[in-house]
Write a protein that holds these residues in place. Structure first.
Motif, PDB file in Angstrom:
ATOM      1  N   ALA A 112      -0.243   2.709 -11.389  1.00  0.00           N
ATOM      2  CA  ALA A 112      -0.037   3.981 -10.692  1.00  0.00           C
ATOM      3  C   ALA A 112      -0.288   5.157 -11.624  1.00  0.00           C
ATOM      4  O   ALA A 112      -0.944   6.146 -11.241  1.00  0.00           O
TER       5      ALA A 112
ATOM      6  N   ALA B 141      -7.744  -1.764  -8.708  1.00  0.00           N
ATOM      7  CA  ALA B 141      -7.229  -0.418  -8.975  1.00  0.00           C
ATOM      8  C   ALA B 141      -8.334   0.627  -8.910  1.00  0.00           C
ATOM      9  O   ALA B 141      -9.521   0.313  -9.036  1.00  0.00           O
TER      10      ALA B 141
ATOM     11  N   GLN C 209      -4.616  11.196  -4.055  1.00  0.00           N
ATOM     12  CA  GLN C 209      -5.219  10.025  -4.664  1.00  0.00           C
ATOM     13  C   GLN C 209      -5.480   8.978  -3.581  1.00  0.00           C
ATOM     14  O   GLN C 209      -4.867   8.998  -2.514  1.00  0.00           O
TER      15      GLN C 209
ATOM     16  N   GLU D 271      -3.881   5.772 -12.171  1.00  0.00           N
ATOM     17  CA  GLU D 271      -4.523   6.370 -11.008  1.00  0.00           C
ATOM     18  C   GLU D 271      -4.132   7.833 -10.834  1.00  0.00           C
ATOM     19  O   GLU D 271      -4.877   8.620 -10.250  1.00  0.00           O
TER      20      GLU D 271
ATOM     21  N   LEU E 161      -0.334   8.119  -2.515  1.00  0.00           N
ATOM     22  CA  LEU E 161      -0.075   8.977  -3.652  1.00  0.00           C
ATOM     23  C   LEU E 161      -0.696  10.339  -3.400  1.00  0.00           C
ATOM     24  O   LEU E 161      -1.685  10.463  -2.681  1.00  0.00           O
TER      25      LEU E 161
ATOM     26  N   ILE F 182       2.487  -2.540 -11.240  1.00  0.00           N
ATOM     27  CA  ILE F 182       2.421  -1.404 -10.333  1.00  0.00           C
ATOM     28  C   ILE F 182       2.657  -0.067 -11.039  1.00  0.00           C
ATOM     29  O   ILE F 182       1.976   0.925 -10.742  1.00  0.00           O
TER      30      ILE F 182
ATOM     31  N   GLN G  52       4.838  10.355 -10.416  1.00  0.00           N
ATOM     32  CA  GLN G  52       4.072  11.207  -9.512  1.00  0.00           C
ATOM     33  C   GLN G  52       4.613  12.630  -9.518  1.00  0.00           C
ATOM     34  O   GLN G  52       3.853  13.602  -9.556  1.00  0.00           O
TER      35      GLN G  52
ATOM     36  N   ASP H  17      -5.052   5.345  -1.824  1.00  0.00           N
ATOM     37  CA  ASP H  17      -3.846   4.531  -1.714  1.00  0.00           C
ATOM     38  C   ASP H  17      -3.692   3.632  -2.935  1.00  0.00           C
ATOM     39  O   ASP H  17      -4.647   3.017  -3.402  1.00  0.00           O
ATOM     40  N   LEU H  18      -2.463   3.566  -3.462  1.00  0.00           N
ATOM     41  CA  LEU H  18      -2.131   2.613  -4.508  1.00  0.00           C
ATOM     42  C   LEU H  18      -1.935   1.253  -3.848  1.00  0.00           C
ATOM     43  O   LEU H  18      -1.075   1.083  -2.982  1.00  0.00           O
TER      44      LEU H  18
ATOM     45  N   VAL I 251       7.324   4.936 -10.116  1.00  0.00           N
ATOM     46  CA  VAL I 251       6.102   5.531  -9.566  1.00  0.00           C
ATOM     47  C   VAL I 251       6.403   6.910  -8.986  1.00  0.00           C
ATOM     48  O   VAL I 251       5.645   7.873  -9.200  1.00  0.00           O
TER      49      VAL I 251
ATOM     50  N   ASN J  13      -4.734  -7.156  -9.650  1.00  0.00           N
ATOM     51  CA  ASN J  13      -4.376  -5.767  -9.374  1.00  0.00           C
ATOM     52  C   ASN J  13      -5.193  -4.790 -10.208  1.00  0.00           C
ATOM     53  O   ASN J  13      -5.548  -3.696  -9.739  1.00  0.00           O
TER      54      ASN J  13
ATOM     55  N   ARG K  17       0.851  -1.194   0.000  1.00  0.00           N
ATOM     56  CA  ARG K  17       0.000   0.000   0.000  1.00  0.00           C
ATOM     57  C   ARG K  17       0.883   1.238   0.000  1.00  0.00           C
ATOM     58  O   ARG K  17       1.741   1.395   0.862  1.00  0.00           O
TER      59      ARG K  17
END
Length: 417
Positions: free
Chosen positions: A254, A283, A185, A257, A182, A250, A214, A187-188, A210, A279, A179
């Motif tokens: 990410a 998402a 946002q 998202e 972000l 991932i 970001q 949680d990824l 990631v 996953n 977890r």
């Protein structure tokens, strides 16, 4: 159909085959070592719930703190926060602090006995660094590792089990959930396996990717102006993304998202399909963003679903560690960019041995040049005022002669620093 650099690429592959063979002999079974590493909480024995007399239960598990490759264990003392919550409601049932001691290879977890949750509810076990680089989201007890810190990747990556007990099996699945918080946002949340398959694990360079994405989507990536400009285009402009060697997915998830109107296609071998599908299902894509998966073998015929259509961004994380597979990787890039000559290729890598330098030579032979370059530092486990520093390298490549943005004169070659 050959691209502008494919002939040179094939010639380079033939001329360097003997060189690669020598490196396989030299580096087989070993890699460059460093005291700057990230350690992941992994379940050696999945959490299990046990029923006792007098309407009480207990929970046990066996964990370790190991690197992404599982080739070394944390050699420092660290306090770990153990939290047992009710699934879905996140009500805390048990919470305690335990210590991982230097020199250990495993650590047993034992909670209880205590009264079970009402209504036959399942529970989830989470373990992470106590008071470490974590943040709490707006939902209570949804502790997540913080990828917003300027320091880079957190030193210990926490792990959460699948629901177990109650209406679920008494033994949790052989999976662990990561977890990450972000910016602005949810949680990824990404699942990975607890077994030995490196294809279904999260690697350090993926976390760096990631972080880089970001920063770029938030306008905080001055070292990556091409990437930042691409991701910060008006949200009315769709962004078409392909990730190669996606593993758990991932990085692409990410981005979906973080950025609205983003179409992400994750690709990898068939063995990752189950974990990637899980996953994708969990998402939380941004507005009008979508995520899909397609099987792609770099040494087989490329599916039309991957090669057709315009591509704006290609994502690659920790795919250069095997010098034998690098020519196939660059060949895929060459084919994809033929149809999308202005595509940006984002590559994150952690140098594990010197043979990875062949990637830069092959990219240069295939007419790719460096647009941007940045680094994301790894945490140091070495005491002292000046501990050694190791970085995840992040590059943005583009085809030389691209019509939009071009290449800087001093960055025309994809040379390895």
């Amino acid at each position: 159909m050959a691209g502008p650099g494919l002939g040179k690429l094939q010639e380079w592959r033939r001329s360097t085959s003997a060189w690669q063979l020598r490196w396989k002999v030299v580096t087989r079974g070993c890699s460059l070592t460093s005291s700057t590493m990230v350690y992941y909480v992994r379940f050696l024995k999945s959490p299990r719930i046990q029923k006792h007399k007098a309407d009480s239960i207990s929970v046990s598990a066996l964990i370790c703190l190991t690197t992404d490759l599982g080739d070394s264990f944390l050699a420092d003392d660290v306090d770990l926060a153990v939290t047992l919550v009710v699934d879905r409601t996140n009500t805390v049932l048990q919470q305690r602090t335990i210590r991982w001691q230097a020199g250990k290879r495993e650590l047993g977890i034992s909670l209880g006995p205590f009264r079970p949750p009402p209504s036959n509810q399942a529970v989830v076990l989470g373990i992470g660094a106590a008071g470490g680089s974590t943040s709490r989201s707006s939902r209570p007890h949804r502790q997540a590792d913080n990828l917003l810190d300027r320091g880079g990747v957190p030193p210990v990556i926490s792990g959460w089990s699948t629901p177990f007990g109650g209406s679920q099996p008494a033994l949790a699945e052989k999976l662990v959930e990561r977890r990450f918080s972000l910016q602005n946002q949810p949680d990824l949340r990404v699942w990975e396996e607890t077994g030995n398959s490196i294809a279904r694990h999260i690697w350090d360079a993926a976390l760096a990717s990631v972080i880089c994405l970001q920063r770029a989507t938030g306008g905080r990536a001055p070292a990556m102006p091409f990437l930042q400009g691409l991701l910060q285009t008006k949200n009315s402009n769709p962004l078409n993304v392909v990730e190669l060697g996606a593993g758990c997915g991932i990085v692409g998830i990410a981005l979906a998202e973080l950025r609205p109107r983003c179409s992400v296609l994750l690709t990898d071998l068939p063995e990752v399909h189950e974990i990637v599908a899980r996953n994708i299902a969990s998402a939380s894509p941004a507005r009008k963003s979508v995520i899909d998966f397609r099987t792609l073998d770099w040494d087989a015929e490329y599916p039309e679903a991957v090669c057709s259509g315009e591509i704006d961004l290609i994502l690659i994380s920790d795919c250069t560690y095997n010098a034998d597979s690098v020519p196939s990787l660059v060949r895929v890039l060459d084919v994809l960019v033929q149809g999308s000559p202005d595509a940006v290729v984002l590559v994150a890598l952690k140098r594990r041995h010197e043979s990875e330098a062949v990637f830069f030579d092959l990219m240069d032979a295939a007419a790719f040049g460096t647009l941007d370059r940045d680094t994301v530092p790894l945490p140091s486990s070495c005491a002292g005022e000046d501990p050694p520093v190791e970085n995840i390298e992040v590059y943005a490549f583009g085809r030389r002669g691209r019509t939009h943005g071009g290449l800087r004169p001093q960055e025309k070659r994809s040379h390895s620093p």
